[in-house]
Scaffold this motif. Structure first.
Motif, PDB file in Angstrom:
ATOM      1  N   ARG A 105       0.829  -1.224   0.000  1.00  0.00           N
ATOM      2  CA  ARG A 105       0.000   0.000   0.000  1.00  0.00           C
ATOM      3  C   ARG A 105       0.851   1.257   0.000  1.00  0.00           C
ATOM      4  NH1 ARG A 105      -5.524  -0.534   3.599  1.00  0.00           N
ATOM      5  NH2 ARG A 105      -6.779  -1.136   1.814  1.00  0.00           N
ATOM      6  N   ARG A 106       1.955   1.236   0.731  1.00  0.00           N
ATOM      7  CA  ARG A 106       2.847   2.412   0.729  1.00  0.00           C
ATOM      8  C   ARG A 106       3.343   2.684  -0.689  1.00  0.00           C
ATOM      9  NH1 ARG A 106       4.332   0.254   5.741  1.00  0.00           N
ATOM     10  NH2 ARG A 106       6.058  -0.934   4.858  1.00  0.00           N
ATOM     11  N   ILE A 107       3.704   1.626  -1.394  1.00  0.00           N
ATOM     12  CA  ILE A 107       4.196   1.775  -2.766  1.00  0.00           C
ATOM     13  C   ILE A 107       3.072   2.270  -3.677  1.00  0.00           C
ATOM     14  CG2 ILE A 107       4.989   0.472  -4.788  1.00  0.00           C
ATOM     15  CD1 ILE A 107       6.594  -1.275  -2.734  1.00  0.00           C
ATOM     16  N   VAL A 108       1.906   1.649  -3.571  1.00  0.00           N
ATOM     17  CA  VAL A 108       0.781   2.028  -4.429  1.00  0.00           C
ATOM     18  C   VAL A 108       0.357   3.472  -4.168  1.00  0.00           C
ATOM     19  CG1 VAL A 108      -1.679   1.594  -4.875  1.00  0.00           C
ATOM     20  CG2 VAL A 108      -0.065  -0.322  -4.804  1.00  0.00           C
ATOM     21  N   GLU A 109       0.247   3.843  -2.904  1.00  0.00           N
ATOM     22  CA  GLU A 109      -0.198   5.202  -2.589  1.00  0.00           C
ATOM     23  C   GLU A 109       0.804   6.255  -3.054  1.00  0.00           C
ATOM     24  OE1 GLU A 109      -1.331   5.026   1.536  1.00  0.00           O
ATOM     25  OE2 GLU A 109      -3.003   3.695   1.054  1.00  0.00           O
ATOM     26  N   ALA A 110       2.093   5.981  -2.904  1.00  0.00           N
ATOM     27  CA  ALA A 110       3.107   6.915  -3.404  1.00  0.00           C
ATOM     28  C   ALA A 110       3.042   7.002  -4.928  1.00  0.00           C
ATOM     29  CB  ALA A 110       4.497   6.475  -2.956  1.00  0.00           C
ATOM     30  N   PHE A 111       2.876   5.860  -5.573  1.00  0.00           N
ATOM     31  CA  PHE A 111       2.787   5.824  -7.028  1.00  0.00           C
ATOM     32  C   PHE A 111       1.561   6.584  -7.525  1.00  0.00           C
ATOM     33  CE2 PHE A 111       1.395   3.717 -10.969  1.00  0.00           C
ATOM     34  CZ  PHE A 111       2.495   3.979 -11.754  1.00  0.00           C
ATOM     35  N   GLU A 112       0.421   6.368  -6.879  1.00  0.00           N
ATOM     36  CA  GLU A 112      -0.812   7.057  -7.287  1.00  0.00           C
ATOM     37  C   GLU A 112      -0.672   8.571  -7.118  1.00  0.00           C
ATOM     38  OE1 GLU A 112      -3.529   5.681  -8.690  1.00  0.00           O
ATOM     39  OE2 GLU A 112      -2.742   3.649  -8.563  1.00  0.00           O
ATOM     40  N   GLU A 114       2.094  10.246  -7.316  1.00  0.00           N
ATOM     41  CA  GLU A 114       2.978  10.684  -8.400  1.00  0.00           C
ATOM     42  C   GLU A 114       2.232  10.754  -9.727  1.00  0.00           C
ATOM     43  OE1 GLU A 114       6.503   8.243  -8.552  1.00  0.00           O
ATOM     44  OE2 GLU A 114       6.735   8.393  -6.366  1.00  0.00           O
ATOM     45  N   LEU A 115       1.340   9.794  -9.967  1.00  0.00           N
ATOM     46  CA  LEU A 115       0.545   9.827 -11.198  1.00  0.00           C
ATOM     47  C   LEU A 115      -0.281  11.097 -11.279  1.00  0.00           C
ATOM     48  CD1 LEU A 115      -0.947   6.250 -11.771  1.00  0.00           C
ATOM     49  CD2 LEU A 115       0.879   7.383 -13.031  1.00  0.00           C
ATOM     50  N   LEU A 116      -0.941  11.431 -10.187  1.00  0.00           N
ATOM     51  CA  LEU A 116      -1.760  12.643 -10.185  1.00  0.00           C
ATOM     52  C   LEU A 116      -0.921  13.899 -10.402  1.00  0.00           C
ATOM     53  CD1 LEU A 116      -4.505  12.036  -7.493  1.00  0.00           C
ATOM     54  CD2 LEU A 116      -4.761  12.201  -9.970  1.00  0.00           C
ATOM     55  N   GLU A 117       0.304  13.884  -9.896  1.00  0.00           N
ATOM     56  CA  GLU A 117       1.196  15.036 -10.097  1.00  0.00           C
ATOM     57  C   GLU A 117       1.524  15.233 -11.574  1.00  0.00           C
ATOM     58  OE1 GLU A 117       2.504  17.447  -8.024  1.00  0.00           O
ATOM     59  OE2 GLU A 117       1.011  16.664  -6.630  1.00  0.00           O
ATOM     60  N   ARG A 118       1.488  14.153 -12.358  1.00  0.00           N
ATOM     61  CA  ARG A 118       1.783  14.245 -13.786  1.00  0.00           C
ATOM     62  C   ARG A 118       0.640  14.885 -14.574  1.00  0.00           C
ATOM     63  NH1 ARG A 118       3.985   8.114 -14.928  1.00  0.00           N
ATOM     64  NH2 ARG A 118       5.466   8.049 -13.199  1.00  0.00           N
ATOM     65  N   VAL A 119      -0.550  14.848 -13.991  1.00  0.00           N
ATOM     66  CA  VAL A 119      -1.735  15.398 -14.656  1.00  0.00           C
ATOM     67  C   VAL A 119      -1.824  16.887 -14.337  1.00  0.00           C
ATOM     68  CG1 VAL A 119      -4.268  15.287 -14.730  1.00  0.00           C
ATOM     69  CG2 VAL A 119      -2.921  13.174 -14.509  1.00  0.00           C
ATOM     70  N   PRO A 120      -2.080  17.715 -15.335  1.00  0.00           N
ATOM     71  CA  PRO A 120      -2.204  19.154 -15.057  1.00  0.00           C
ATOM     72  C   PRO A 120      -3.254  19.396 -13.963  1.00  0.00           C
ATOM     73  CG  PRO A 120      -2.158  18.765 -17.427  1.00  0.00           C
ATOM     74  CD  PRO A 120      -2.247  17.415 -16.771  1.00  0.00           C
ATOM     75  N   PRO A 121      -2.966  20.314 -13.046  1.00  0.00           N
ATOM     76  CA  PRO A 121      -3.857  20.545 -11.897  1.00  0.00           C
ATOM     77  C   PRO A 121      -5.328  20.738 -12.264  1.00  0.00           C
ATOM     78  CG  PRO A 121      -1.849  21.805 -11.638  1.00  0.00           C
ATOM     79  CD  PRO A 121      -1.796  21.191 -13.008  1.00  0.00           C
ATOM     80  N   GLU A 122      -5.583  21.430 -13.363  1.00  0.00           N
ATOM     81  CA  GLU A 122      -6.975  21.709 -13.724  1.00  0.00           C
ATOM     82  C   GLU A 122      -7.738  20.453 -14.184  1.00  0.00           C
ATOM     83  OE1 GLU A 122      -4.450  22.740 -17.398  1.00  0.00           O
ATOM     84  OE2 GLU A 122      -4.271  22.954 -15.228  1.00  0.00           O
ATOM     85  N   HIS A 123      -7.029  19.355 -14.439  1.00  0.00           N
ATOM     86  CA  HIS A 123      -7.676  18.115 -14.893  1.00  0.00           C
ATOM     87  C   HIS A 123      -7.759  17.036 -13.816  1.00  0.00           C
ATOM     88  CE1 HIS A 123      -7.786  19.683 -18.896  1.00  0.00           C
ATOM     89  NE2 HIS A 123      -6.470  19.786 -18.957  1.00  0.00           N
ATOM     90  N   ARG A 124      -7.085  17.224 -12.703  1.00  0.00           N
ATOM     91  CA  ARG A 124      -7.010  16.175 -11.677  1.00  0.00           C
ATOM     92  C   ARG A 124      -8.373  15.766 -11.134  1.00  0.00           C
ATOM     93  NH1 ARG A 124      -1.751  18.744  -8.735  1.00  0.00           N
ATOM     94  NH2 ARG A 124      -0.360  18.329 -10.487  1.00  0.00           N
ATOM     95  N   ALA A 125      -9.234  16.731 -10.857  1.00  0.00           N
ATOM     96  CA  ALA A 125     -10.540  16.412 -10.273  1.00  0.00           C
ATOM     97  C   ALA A 125     -11.418  15.625 -11.245  1.00  0.00           C
ATOM     98  CB  ALA A 125     -11.258  17.685  -9.846  1.00  0.00           C
ATOM     99  N   HIS A 126     -11.117  15.716 -12.529  1.00  0.00           N
ATOM    100  CA  HIS A 126     -11.940  15.055 -13.545  1.00  0.00           C
ATOM    101  C   HIS A 126     -11.375  13.707 -13.990  1.00  0.00           C
ATOM    102  CE1 HIS A 126     -14.045  18.832 -13.831  1.00  0.00           C
ATOM    103  NE2 HIS A 126     -12.877  19.444 -13.982  1.00  0.00           N
ATOM    104  N   LEU A 127     -10.161  13.405 -13.601  1.00  0.00           N
ATOM    105  CA  LEU A 127      -9.494  12.200 -14.108  1.00  0.00           C
ATOM    106  C   LEU A 127     -10.251  10.926 -13.737  1.00  0.00           C
ATOM    107  CD1 LEU A 127      -7.132  10.889 -15.596  1.00  0.00           C
ATOM    108  CD2 LEU A 127      -5.902  10.867 -13.422  1.00  0.00           C
ATOM    109  N   LEU A 128     -10.471  10.677 -12.463  1.00  0.00           N
ATOM    110  CA  LEU A 128     -11.154   9.441 -12.066  1.00  0.00           C
ATOM    111  C   LEU A 128     -12.580   9.359 -12.598  1.00  0.00           C
ATOM    112  CD1 LEU A 128      -9.834   8.734  -8.467  1.00  0.00           C
ATOM    113  CD2 LEU A 128      -9.388   7.451 -10.560  1.00  0.00           C
TER     114      LEU A 128
END
Length: 136
Positions: A105-112, A114-128
């Motif tokens: 879980r520590r690995i998955v949560e850190a990875f997730e 990091e994934l969100l950080e790659r997405v432009p801030p204005e799109h993060r809320a809409h990604l999921l």
């Protein structure tokens, strides 16, 4: 060379899924887990005495593929089968399973994150919601 393929959403989604899955698999291998292992362990942790068929339905895994997956996880000492009625057996985490899940879980949560950080801030809320709209 002109490459029109990235303009197709399905192609772009598959490329993103393949790239991120490979990256996460590499990180999880450091603690001896696969992505499918972590998914199963999370479901078992959140649903004590869950049945194998319920896990298969939740993860969209056919019975023929669930059997070896659960056997591998059980043989590794991460889960145990417990009777829940006269016929059914539920799955629970062992102490080793809880420890490995915590590491996973520590690995998955850190990875997730990091994934969100790659997405432009204005799109993060809409990604999921956008991704869920494609498979629900």
């Amino acid at each position: 060379m002109r490459d029109p393929l990235p303009s197709y959403p399905g192609y772009a989604l598959r490329r993103a899924a393949n790239a991120t899955a490979a990256e996460l698999a590499s990180r999880l291998s450091e603690v001896g887990l696969r992505q499918s292992d972590v998914s199963v362990l999370i479901l078992v942790a959140e649903n004590p005495a869950i049945t194998a068929s319920a896990i298969g339905r939740a993860l969209d895994i056919q019975r023929a593929n669930m059997v070896p997956l659960l056997k591998r996880i059980e043989d590794a000492g991460l889960i145990a089968r417990e009777p829940i009625d006269g016929k059914s057996r539920g799955l629970d985490l062992t102490e080793t399973g809880r420890e490995r899940l915590a590491a996973g879980r520590r690995i998955v949560e850190a990875f997730e994150a990091e994934l969100l950080e790659r997405v432009p801030p204005e799109h993060r809320a809409h990604l999921l919601p956008a991704l869920e709209a494609l498979w629900r």
